[in-house]
Design a protein around this motif. Structure first.
Motif, PDB file in Angstrom:
ATOM      1  N   SER A 105      28.332  26.717  23.665  1.00  0.00           N
ATOM      2  CA  SER A 105      28.510  26.096  25.105  1.00  0.00           C
ATOM      3  C   SER A 105      29.179  25.888  25.770  1.00  0.00           C
ATOM      4  N   GLN A 106      30.353  26.399  25.777  1.00  0.00           N
ATOM      5  CA  GLN A 106      31.601  26.921  27.208  1.00  0.00           C
ATOM      6  C   GLN A 106      30.979  28.399  27.445  1.00  0.00           C
ATOM      7  N   GLY A 107      30.265  28.937  27.460  1.00  0.00           N
ATOM      8  CA  GLY A 107      30.135  29.446  27.782  1.00  0.00           C
ATOM      9  C   GLY A 107      29.987  31.948  26.553  1.00  0.00           C
ATOM     10  N   LEU A 108      30.104  33.099  27.340  1.00  0.00           N
ATOM     11  CA  LEU A 108      30.544  33.601  26.001  1.00  0.00           C
ATOM     12  C   LEU A 108      31.262  33.828  25.487  1.00  0.00           C
ATOM     13  N   ASP A 109      31.333  33.756  23.870  1.00  0.00           N
ATOM     14  CA  ASP A 109      32.584  34.151  22.804  1.00  0.00           C
ATOM     15  C   ASP A 109      33.679  34.561  23.548  1.00  0.00           C
ATOM     16  N   LEU A 110      35.130  35.076  23.036  1.00  0.00           N
ATOM     17  CA  LEU A 110      35.740  35.480  24.480  1.00  0.00           C
ATOM     18  C   LEU A 110      36.057  35.044  25.631  1.00  0.00           C
ATOM     19  N   ASP A 111      35.262  34.456  26.434  1.00  0.00           N
ATOM     20  CA  ASP A 111      35.119  34.831  28.077  1.00  0.00           C
ATOM     21  C   ASP A 111      36.619  33.754  27.876  1.00  0.00           C
ATOM     22  N   ARG A 112      37.412  34.117  28.614  1.00  0.00           N
ATOM     23  CA  ARG A 112      38.504  33.139  29.828  1.00  0.00           C
ATOM     24  C   ARG A 112      38.958  32.475  28.375  1.00  0.00           C
ATOM     25  N   ARG A 113      39.393  32.292  27.395  1.00  0.00           N
ATOM     26  CA  ARG A 113      39.383  31.075  26.915  1.00  0.00           C
ATOM     27  C   ARG A 113      41.033  31.212  26.959  1.00  0.00           C
ATOM     28  N   TRP A 114      41.729  31.949  27.770  1.00  0.00           N
ATOM     29  CA  TRP A 114      42.898  32.488  27.466  1.00  0.00           C
ATOM     30  C   TRP A 114      43.558  32.667  29.084  1.00  0.00           C
ATOM     31  N   MET A 115      44.825  31.885  29.146  1.00  0.00           N
ATOM     32  CA  MET A 115      45.306  32.299  30.896  1.00  0.00           C
ATOM     33  C   MET A 115      46.874  32.246  30.711  1.00  0.00           C
ATOM     34  N   LEU A 116      47.195  32.767  31.662  1.00  0.00           N
ATOM     35  CA  LEU A 116      48.603  33.075  31.291  1.00  0.00           C
ATOM     36  C   LEU A 116      49.597  31.998  32.259  1.00  0.00           C
ATOM     37  N   VAL A 117      50.300  31.123  32.040  1.00  0.00           N
ATOM     38  CA  VAL A 117      50.738  29.400  32.878  1.00  0.00           C
ATOM     39  C   VAL A 117      52.459  30.219  33.117  1.00  0.00           C
ATOM     40  N   ASP A 118      52.998  30.173  34.447  1.00  0.00           N
ATOM     41  CA  ASP A 118      53.795  29.920  34.607  1.00  0.00           C
ATOM     42  C   ASP A 118      54.804  28.700  34.195  1.00  0.00           C
ATOM     43  N   ALA A 119      56.066  29.447  33.045  1.00  0.00           N
ATOM     44  CA  ALA A 119      56.454  28.348  32.500  1.00  0.00           C
ATOM     45  C   ALA A 119      57.131  27.436  33.474  1.00  0.00           C
ATOM     46  N   ALA A 120      58.067  26.946  34.578  1.00  0.00           N
ATOM     47  CA  ALA A 120      58.818  26.373  35.040  1.00  0.00           C
ATOM     48  C   ALA A 120      58.095  25.141  35.812  1.00  0.00           C
ATOM     49  N   THR A 121      56.459  25.940  36.374  1.00  0.00           N
ATOM     50  CA  THR A 121      56.027  24.973  37.092  1.00  0.00           C
ATOM     51  C   THR A 121      54.390  24.639  36.212  1.00  0.00           C
ATOM     52  N   LYS A 122      54.202  25.116  35.277  1.00  0.00           N
ATOM     53  CA  LYS A 122      53.163  24.929  34.567  1.00  0.00           C
ATOM     54  C   LYS A 122      51.549  24.827  35.264  1.00  0.00           C
ATOM     55  N   GLN A 123      51.994  25.223  36.168  1.00  0.00           N
ATOM     56  CA  GLN A 123      50.504  25.675  37.165  1.00  0.00           C
ATOM     57  C   GLN A 123      50.092  27.619  35.963  1.00  0.00           C
ATOM     58  N   PHE A 124      48.833  27.817  36.641  1.00  0.00           N
ATOM     59  CA  PHE A 124      48.261  28.737  36.225  1.00  0.00           C
ATOM     60  C   PHE A 124      48.342  30.240  36.896  1.00  0.00           C
ATOM     61  N   LEU A 125      48.343  31.077  36.541  1.00  0.00           N
ATOM     62  CA  LEU A 125      48.597  32.514  37.354  1.00  0.00           C
ATOM     63  C   LEU A 125      47.474  32.880  37.271  1.00  0.00           C
ATOM     64  N   THR A 126      46.905  33.780  39.039  1.00  0.00           N
ATOM     65  CA  THR A 126      46.083  34.652  39.082  1.00  0.00           C
ATOM     66  C   THR A 126      45.956  35.298  40.083  1.00  0.00           C
ATOM     67  N   ILE A 127      44.987  36.928  40.003  1.00  0.00           N
ATOM     68  CA  ILE A 127      45.993  37.546  40.118  1.00  0.00           C
ATOM     69  C   ILE A 127      46.145  37.660  42.005  1.00  0.00           C
ATOM     70  N   ARG A 128      44.834  36.227  42.306  1.00  0.00           N
ATOM     71  CA  ARG A 128      45.628  36.138  43.906  1.00  0.00           C
ATOM     72  C   ARG A 128      46.915  36.197  44.570  1.00  0.00           C
ATOM     73  N   GLN A 129      47.250  35.249  43.361  1.00  0.00           N
ATOM     74  CA  GLN A 129      48.930  35.386  43.391  1.00  0.00           C
ATOM     75  C   GLN A 129      49.812  36.649  42.964  1.00  0.00           C
ATOM     76  N   ILE A 130      49.488  37.305  41.695  1.00  0.00           N
ATOM     77  CA  ILE A 130      49.803  38.158  41.632  1.00  0.00           C
ATOM     78  C   ILE A 130      48.772  39.508  40.537  1.00  0.00           C
ATOM     79  N   PRO A 131      48.484  39.919  42.205  1.00  0.00           N
ATOM     80  CA  PRO A 131      47.711  41.331  41.830  1.00  0.00           C
ATOM     81  C   PRO A 131      48.219  42.416  40.772  1.00  0.00           C
ATOM     82  N   GLU A 132      49.324  42.555  40.463  1.00  0.00           N
ATOM     83  CA  GLU A 132      49.861  43.519  39.353  1.00  0.00           C
ATOM     84  C   GLU A 132      48.753  42.773  37.771  1.00  0.00           C
ATOM     85  N   MET A 133      48.435  42.030  37.576  1.00  0.00           N
ATOM     86  CA  MET A 133      48.120  41.030  37.045  1.00  0.00           C
ATOM     87  C   MET A 133      46.819  41.946  36.286  1.00  0.00           C
TER      88      MET A 133
END
Length: 122
Positions: A74-102
């Protein structure tokens, strides 16, 4: 002692219907159909569809995994985008827009598909 009467079923239904009418305009702009992204397919002459490749991206903004089969939940394909990386200090999730090296972070599954494997290339 307080004298309290429980609301009648018609009163509860009336309030629920009114709430529905107030919320309905919020959903007015949603698309009529939902398309499943990341499914590459071809249409054959007899108007049937065949999936020719299937990718999932377990961690948002990291490299994906090519699969031969998966489960649509119901949430989409199994395993697809189930996790994300989060900045420990700001609690904001990180994306390749901010960090292309991801995009150098590889994801994979072990041989029996029980564990998510990570590695960094480059």
């Amino acid at each position: 002692m307080l004298d309290f009467e429980y609301p009648t079923a018609p009163a509860v239904l009336s309030v629920a219907f009114l709430a529905f009418l107030l919320i309905l305009p919020v959903f007015k702009g949603l698309p009529k159909s939902v398309k499943i992204p990341r499914l590459n397919y071809i249409t054959k002459n007899n108007d049937t569809t065949e999936i020719v490749s299937l990718m999932v991206y377990p961690i948002k903004s990291c490299r994906g995994i090519k699969l031969s089969k998966t489960t649509l939940r119901s949430q989409g394909l199994d395993l697809d985008r189930r996790w994300m990386l989060v900045d420990a200090a700001t609690k904001q999730f990180l994306t390749i827009r901010q960090i292309p090296e991801m995009t150098l972070i590889n994801t994979g599954l072990n041989d029996d598909g029980e564990f998510l494997l990570l590695s960094v290339s480059g």
